[in-house]
Scaffold this active site. Structure first.
Site, PDB file in Angstrom:
ATOM      1  N   HIS A  98       0.560  -1.242  -0.190  1.00 61.39           N
ATOM      2  CA  HIS A  98       0.395  -0.094  -0.136  1.00 61.39           C
ATOM      3  C   HIS A  98       1.181   1.346  -0.019  1.00 61.39           C
ATOM      4  O   HIS A  98       0.036   2.404  -0.581  1.00 61.39           O
ATOM      5  CB  HIS A  98      -1.072  -0.142   1.305  1.00 61.39           C
ATOM      6  N   ASP A 141      -1.901   1.774  -5.348  1.00 57.67           N
ATOM      7  CA  ASP A 141      -3.024   2.819  -4.296  1.00 57.67           C
ATOM      8  C   ASP A 141      -4.266   2.090  -4.313  1.00 57.67           C
ATOM      9  O   ASP A 141      -4.379   0.707  -5.065  1.00 57.67           O
ATOM     10  CB  ASP A 141      -3.913   4.028  -4.686  1.00 57.67           C
TER      11      ASP A 141
END
Length: 432
Positions: A403, A407
């Site tokens: 992450h 995204d």
């Protein structure tokens, strides 16, 4: 008498040290020239150290799990001849470990145990009646581990015998084949009595070798990568129909298709649109390295633990070539013959538990990659088509992403692209 000191050999590839993962001998054992003394591991390659001389083991210089430097003394062997009693240093020549043998190949270890049993001793003669007399109760102190050769342990496993309940008549309470025979002759009633007892033992298992490397890699991945896991349901009915048709009509020299080659091809197509998923994140340097070549790691479970052989340049392979390479690598991984190059260099990984895949998983990213795609098992489910429920073959993909650089929107778009390709599998091959 003379004494030879065996040093840790150069295991190649510029490696300065290796982890000792197994001793095949102990002090007091007699060895012949070329008998295996120990096994060491570097990266994921295991190397055996043979004895260059014949004699008696007098000293071992490391414990299993220790990291030993090249050139360090590891074994001393007392040999006939010499006369000056001075130690002579020898560097053994390491050789790659053979593939995991069939169980009968454990005979050398059994022969060594028999040698130890044949050493003269006043109180080591087997007493046939003793095992039967003691079969009704625990034959050793609480927490004491049974001592037996690999062949005896194999026989006990095959017969469903708990070795903790078998009295041993060999040296130091070693369990012999004769003790197994006596235990079996004792009859079901005595065995049942011995089988049920309070077990307060605690077994300590040292984490070594491949299992240690897996632990270190998983800890690194979870501590440094903030994972986001995305699960999506996929209708693979059409894909399974296509796979069955291709397998039914395949040529004799072509491999049988599983779902993995289709998934590899779908990932190649999806990566064309999202190259950021085929990358490494060097978090120390703060650099993302995107790769043109799609090198797909296939997480494979072996008897030794989890390894990740790599299908290199999947973008240049067709469906059948991908299937053949997956099969070849899987066979090499299970046999323990996969090379260092075949077990490294992946840019994105697939993990699958096959028929045991469950409904959903949370796969751990193969550091320093940024994505991993997890395959769950295929199940027949009723699916509403707008007018009625229809039986459809459904499968979940459980995929994790780094992450920090991927995204959630991009992760979802990647999985949705793979979903569309697998649900309409002909689209995988359009434009090739």
């Amino acid at each position: 008498m003379g004494e030879h000191t065996i040093k840790m050999p150069d295991v190649g590839e510029g490696v300065a040290e290796a982890e000792l993962v197994e001793w095949s001998v102990k002090p007091g054992d007699l060895v012949r020239e070329d008998d295996v003394l120990a096994a060491v591991m570097t990266d994921k390659a295991t190397v055996e150290i043979p004895s260059p001389v014949e004699g008696e083991i007098t000293w071992l210089g490391a414990e299993v799990g220790d990291t030993v430097s090249v050139g360090s003394p590891i074994v001393r062997i007392k040999t006939a001849g010499g006369g000056d009693g001075e130690a002579e240093e020898i560097v053994a020549e390491a050789k790659p470990a053979a593939p995991e043998p069939e169980k009968p190949a454990e005979k050398p270890a059994e022969e060594r145990s028999h040698k130890a049993e044949k050493k003269p001793a006043k109180d080591t003669a087997p007493k046939p009646a003793a095992p039967i007399m003691r079969a009704a109760g625990a034959p050793r102190a609480e927490g004491e581990k049974p001592v037996a050769s690999p062949a005896v342990r194999l026989r006990a496993r095959e017969a469903g015998i708990d070795l903790r309940q078998v009295p041993g008549s060999g040296p130091a309470g070693r369990i012999l084949h004769e003790d197994i025979d006596a235990y079996l002759r004792a009859g079901p009633s005595q065995q049942a009595t011995a089988a049920r007892h309070a077990d307060s033992s605690v077994e300590e298992i040292k984490v070594i070798g491949l299992r240690r490397r897996i632990a270190e890699k998983m800890a690194l991945a979870k501590s440094r990568i903030p994972h986001i896991t995305y699960v999506e349901e996929i209708d693979v009915t059409a894909l399974e129909d296509l796979r069955a048709a291709l397998n039914a009509s395949r040529k004799a020299d072509r491999p049988k298709l599983t779902i993995l080659p289709f998934l590899i091809q779908a990932m190649v197509v999806a990566i064309r649109d999202q190259p950021a998923l085929n990358a490494h994140f060097d978090d120390d340097a703060g650099v993302v390295r995107r790769y043109g070549g799609v090198h797909v790691g296939i997480a494979a479970q072996t008897d030794s633990g989890l390894v990740v052989p790599v299908v290199r340049h999947a973008e240049a392979r067709d469906l059948w070539d991908s299937a053949a390479e997956v099969n070849r690598l899987a066979d090499a991984a299970r046999a323990g013959t996969a090379t260092r190059e075949e077990l490294s260099g992946s840019t994105i990984t697939i993990t699958s538990l096959g028929a045991m895949g469950g409904v959903a998983t949370t796969p751990v990213i193969n550091h320093p990659e940024v994505a991993i795609v997890g395959v769950n098992k295929i199940m027949m489910r009723p699916v509403w088509d707008g007018a009625a429920f229809q039986p459809r073959k459904m499968m979940n993909l459980s995929s994790s992403f780094d992450h920090r650089v991927i995204d959630g929107w991009d992760a979802a778009r990647f999985v949705q692209r793979i979903k569309a390709l697998l649900e309409a599998p002909a689209m995988i091959f359009v434009g090739e």
